[in-house]
Each structure stands twice: as C-alpha cells, then as structure tokens.
Design a protein around this motif. Sequence first.
Motif, short mmCIF file in Angstrom:
data_model
loop_
_atom_site.label_atom_id
_atom_site.label_comp_id
_atom_site.label_asym_id
_atom_site.label_seq_id
_atom_site.Cartn_x
_atom_site.Cartn_y
_atom_site.Cartn_z
N GLN A 69 0.87 -1.18 0.00
CA GLN A 69 0.00 0.00 0.00
C GLN A 69 0.90 1.22 0.00
OE1 GLN A 69 -1.52 0.84 4.24
NE2 GLN A 69 -1.08 -1.34 4.27
N LYS A 70 0.34 2.38 -0.26
CA LYS A 70 1.11 3.61 -0.18
C LYS A 70 1.50 3.81 1.28
CE LYS A 70 1.06 8.18 -2.34
NZ LYS A 70 2.33 7.99 -3.00
N SER A 71 2.80 3.87 1.54
CA SER A 71 3.27 3.82 2.93
C SER A 71 3.35 5.21 3.57
CB SER A 71 4.65 3.17 2.98
OG SER A 71 5.55 3.91 2.16
N ASN A 72 3.14 6.28 2.80
CA ASN A 72 3.41 7.65 3.29
C ASN A 72 2.83 7.98 4.66
OD1 ASN A 72 3.90 7.51 0.51
ND2 ASN A 72 3.92 9.73 0.35
N ASP A 73 1.54 7.62 4.90
CA ASP A 73 0.88 8.05 6.14
C ASP A 73 0.96 7.02 7.27
OD1 ASP A 73 0.15 10.38 4.87
OD2 ASP A 73 -1.71 9.53 4.09
N PHE A 74 1.66 5.93 7.03
CA PHE A 74 1.84 4.87 8.05
C PHE A 74 2.73 5.43 9.18
CE2 PHE A 74 2.74 0.48 9.36
CZ PHE A 74 1.63 -0.21 8.88
N PRO A 75 2.46 5.10 10.45
CA PRO A 75 3.35 5.59 11.52
C PRO A 75 4.75 5.00 11.35
CG PRO A 75 1.30 4.69 12.42
CD PRO A 75 1.33 4.31 10.98
N ALA A 76 5.78 5.86 11.38
CA ALA A 76 7.15 5.40 11.12
C ALA A 76 7.58 4.31 12.12
CB ALA A 76 8.11 6.57 11.17
N ASP A 77 7.17 4.46 13.39
CA ASP A 77 7.64 3.49 14.39
C ASP A 77 6.86 2.18 14.38
OD1 ASP A 77 5.32 4.59 15.38
OD2 ASP A 77 6.09 4.94 17.41
N MET A 78 5.88 2.04 13.45
CA MET A 78 5.14 0.78 13.37
C MET A 78 5.49 0.01 12.10
SD MET A 78 1.48 1.79 15.00
CE MET A 78 1.04 0.23 15.75
N LEU A 79 6.42 0.55 11.31
CA LEU A 79 6.79 -0.12 10.05
C LEU A 79 7.85 -1.19 10.32
CD1 LEU A 79 6.41 -0.15 6.97
CD2 LEU A 79 8.23 1.52 6.79
N PHE A 80 8.97 -0.77 10.88
CA PHE A 80 10.01 -1.73 11.26
C PHE A 80 10.26 -1.56 12.75
CE2 PHE A 80 11.23 -0.43 6.87
CZ PHE A 80 10.88 -1.61 6.25
N LYS A 81 10.59 -2.67 13.41
CA LYS A 81 10.86 -2.58 14.85
C LYS A 81 12.16 -3.24 15.18
CE LYS A 81 6.08 -2.71 16.04
NZ LYS A 81 5.05 -3.69 16.21
N LYS A 82 12.82 -2.69 16.17
CA LYS A 82 14.03 -3.35 16.68
C LYS A 82 13.58 -4.45 17.62
CE LYS A 82 18.02 -0.47 16.51
NZ LYS A 82 18.53 0.79 16.98
N ARG A 83 14.03 -5.68 17.39
CA ARG A 83 13.69 -6.79 18.29
C ARG A 83 14.97 -7.57 18.53
NH1 ARG A 83 7.79 -7.42 16.37
NH2 ARG A 83 7.95 -6.92 14.18
N LEU A 84 15.00 -8.26 19.64
CA LEU A 84 16.19 -9.07 19.96
C LEU A 84 16.32 -10.19 18.94
CD1 LEU A 84 16.26 -9.60 23.81
CD2 LEU A 84 17.87 -8.34 22.37
N ARG A 85 17.54 -10.45 18.51
CA ARG A 85 17.76 -11.54 17.55
C ARG A 85 18.02 -12.85 18.29
NH1 ARG A 85 17.58 -10.23 12.56
NH2 ARG A 85 17.84 -8.07 11.96
N ARG A 86 17.46 -13.93 17.79
CA ARG A 86 17.76 -15.26 18.32
C ARG A 86 18.94 -15.81 17.54
NH1 ARG A 86 13.69 -18.11 20.85
NH2 ARG A 86 12.59 -16.73 22.25
#
Length: 391
Positions: A151-168
């Motif tokens: 979808q057009k990503s322009n209005d998506f909240p920036a902090d909900m697009l990619f997240k930092k998570r702990l790597r296994r």
Amino acid sequence: MSQHEIIIVGGGISGLSLAHYCVKAGLQPLVMDKDDRMGGTFNTCRRDSFWFELGAHTCYNSYGNLVDLLRETGSLDQITKPGSAGYKLFTENGIKSITSQLSIPEMIVSLPRMFATKMAGETVESYYSKVFGKRNFRSAIGPMFNAVICQKSNDFPADMLFKKRLRRKEVIRKFSLQGGLQSITDAIAADPAIETVAGMEVQEIEFAANVFTLTTTDGSCYEAKYLALATPSASAANLLQKPFPEIAKKLAALQAEKVETLGVVVRKEEVKIGPIAALAAQNDIFYSFVSRDTFPDPCYRAFAFHFKTDAGSREARLDRIAQVLGTRTFEHTTSAKHVIPSLRLGHKQTIAEIDGLLAGTPLLLTGNYFTGIAIEDCVSRSLQESRRVAR
Ligand SMILES: Cc1cc2nc3c(=O)[nH]c(=O)nc-3n(C[C@H](O)[C@H](O)[C@H](O)COP(=O)(O)OP(=O)(O)OC[C@H]3O[C@@H](n4cnc5c(N)ncnc54)[C@H](O)[C@@H]3O)c2cc1C
C-alpha cells in the motif's frame, strides 16, 4: 448446536497461534475460517514439489515468539535459508538497481538527521524524507516501503513499520520453511487438540448469559464460553456490532487496503529478466512482485505480483506481468486476495481504548492491526490475548 470452550474465528497465523497458546493453557479450541483452507495470508501455492508464496514469504530470527512456536510445533528443523538475489525497482525506464535511483549527495546531507529525529509521532513520509531526503524518498525509499506493506506507505506511523527486536542468534537471520511458510500454519493446525473447520463463514454473533452463539452462512450454530476474533478489523467490526457496539465502532474506524495477488509459474528459459528476489514499482498498477528466485528450481521460476485494487481486469494484469517478465507463456496462474491494515498516527491510542473495553470480557481480539503487520506482531498479540483465558 455444538458447544465449545473457545471458538476462534479466522485461521491465519493470528488465529492459529492463538489456538496453540489456548491448548497450552488447557483449552480445546475450534478454529473456523471462511476460506477453503487454513493459513490466511500464509498461502503457499504448491505444484508437486515446486512451491511459491502468494502471501507472506520471509521470517527473521528477531521473531522470537514465532521461533518458540516453531520449536513447539516441531517445525524448527525445517527452517531453510534463502539464497541471495537482489531487490530492484521498476521504473518507467525498466528494471533498475535501487542505488541508481538514489541521489548520493542528498543522502549525505540528510543521513546525519537520523541522530536528531525521533520516529515516534512521525509518518513514514515525514521521517524518511528527513533521513534520506525528499527526492530519495519519492524515487526509491517510498516505493520500497510500499512494496513491503502492499500500500502507499506515506501516512503509516514510522515506528510501526520496522521494529528493533532481539535476535535469536541460534537461528539463521532470515528464513523460510521447506515447503514454504504455509508449512507453519499447517503444522499448528495438525495438532489433534485443535479442531479446524474450513469453508465456514461466521455471519452473526450473539452474547447472552455469558455464552456466545455464532451463526454461520450455512445456518449452523455454535456455542462457546470464550470467543476470539482473528479476522481483519472490518470483519470483526461487523460481527461485534450487536453484542459489543462500542468495540465495533472503534474497529470500524480502522482502515485497511485490499490487495489482489496474481501468481505465475514460468519455464526458466522463457523469462527475460535475471534472478531477482523482489521488485518494487515506482508508479504502476502493481506495488511489487516477490519471486521464488531465492530458492532456485532447475525448470521453473515463479512470481507473485501484488496489484492495487484499481489495477483493471485480470487480462490487463496478465498483460502487465507479461511486459515485465518478457513472456506471456505461463505454465500456471493463480490468485489470492489479502487485506492489510493501513495504520495511522494515533493508532496506539485506539488500541489502548479497545483493550480497555475488552478487559474483563470473555472476548479476545487478535490480528495484524494491533501492534504492527509483521508475523511476529500477530504471534505476540495472540500470546498476550491467550493470557486472558485460563482454565
Ligand atoms: C502479500 C503479503 C506479504 C507479506 N509478507 C510478509 C513477510 O514476508 N513477513 C512478515 O513478517 N509479514 C508479511 N506480511 C504480513 C503478515 O503476513 C500478515 O500480517 C499476517 O499473515 C496476517 O495474519 P492474520 O492471521 O492476522 O490475518 P489473515 O492471514 O488475513 O487471516 C484472517 C483470516 O480470517 C478469515 N475470516 C475473515 N472473516 C471471517 C469470517 N467472518 N468467518 C470466518 N473466517 C473469516 C479469513 O478468511 C482469513 O483466513 C505480508 C502480508 C501480505 C499481504
């Protein structure tokens, strides 16, 4: 009338992971899906030993709850590493590398802003235009993000697009499963403690005397003490209109995008473009395609094109696919429909309000419209909701 401890409506990864956690909590769930198969967006098209993805395609070792789920369902040893094939952009001048569409001077000027700009409260467009530059966002970064969320990503909240998570670290960084990602939902659904019914659309829900009564489109009735909805937000809003009007109103206000996927299998020698993992369109009737080139096959290649809703007829779409691939000789074509949330700023507040209304009720809600659309977001929400039921 069949009676159950808990009925889960929606058999995608959200509903099935919730079913798995319910079994762990000592319940025997019934999962119903309107489609004729379980899995929802986990949709692997299989033809003999050849497969390709029409929906979700990649998992990461930062998906910790998913990794635990794979271990618990015996799927961890089927993890397989994709080979390398690049991501490219489809421009009016054909297929180009991402770097060819970036202005390096603009990037050098903009990138230091990353340290001074917070994601919270910013849209994807406002944040990434600062960090990469407006022109770079328009020509390359925006189209890549549009491809990620269809979808057009322009209005998506920036902090909900990619997240930092702990790597296994014990698991490879990026992976699929032998036989495709639908093997994950297949394995969960194969648990004998989980009853599944496909091809069954829930049409109406009533809640009286602490019992849920569900009516399906074929007129069957089911009763349950607990009910979980793991459907897109609009379906949940429709179903809850009568029994939980306040929650339904909040759900109805959430937006979503409909995406139509057209998948084609082509003989290798027919395709005129080189190996490529995914292609993001700068401005076209499709957002992107995802290929099966990361798991090369000696005879075939396959491409799942994700089209915008106003992309025209099936013929028009096949024509566009033919132009991109340089052939119209398709061995097989198949299609799928997806609904994907269009999250907006203020979304976290709406979810907090919905959670406030759910508290103390025997109604659970899960899906990809809570904390984010990634697979891990779905599984994490289901784990959190499962804690509200206990024998
Ligand atoms: C094309 C595409 C590619 C993606 N790729 C990735 C990826 O590579 N990695 C990643 O992390 N994420 C990816 N995502 C996101 C992620 O896959 C999805 O967010 C997630 O799979 C959604 O799962 P879900 O169970 O919440 O919803 P769904 O999979 O949509 O399942 C909802 C189910 O509810 C059923 N349903 C609806 N209404 C009713 C009713 N009334 N009665 C009965 N059943 C009903 C539907 O039939 C459906 O099966 C992708 C998304 C899309 C669209």
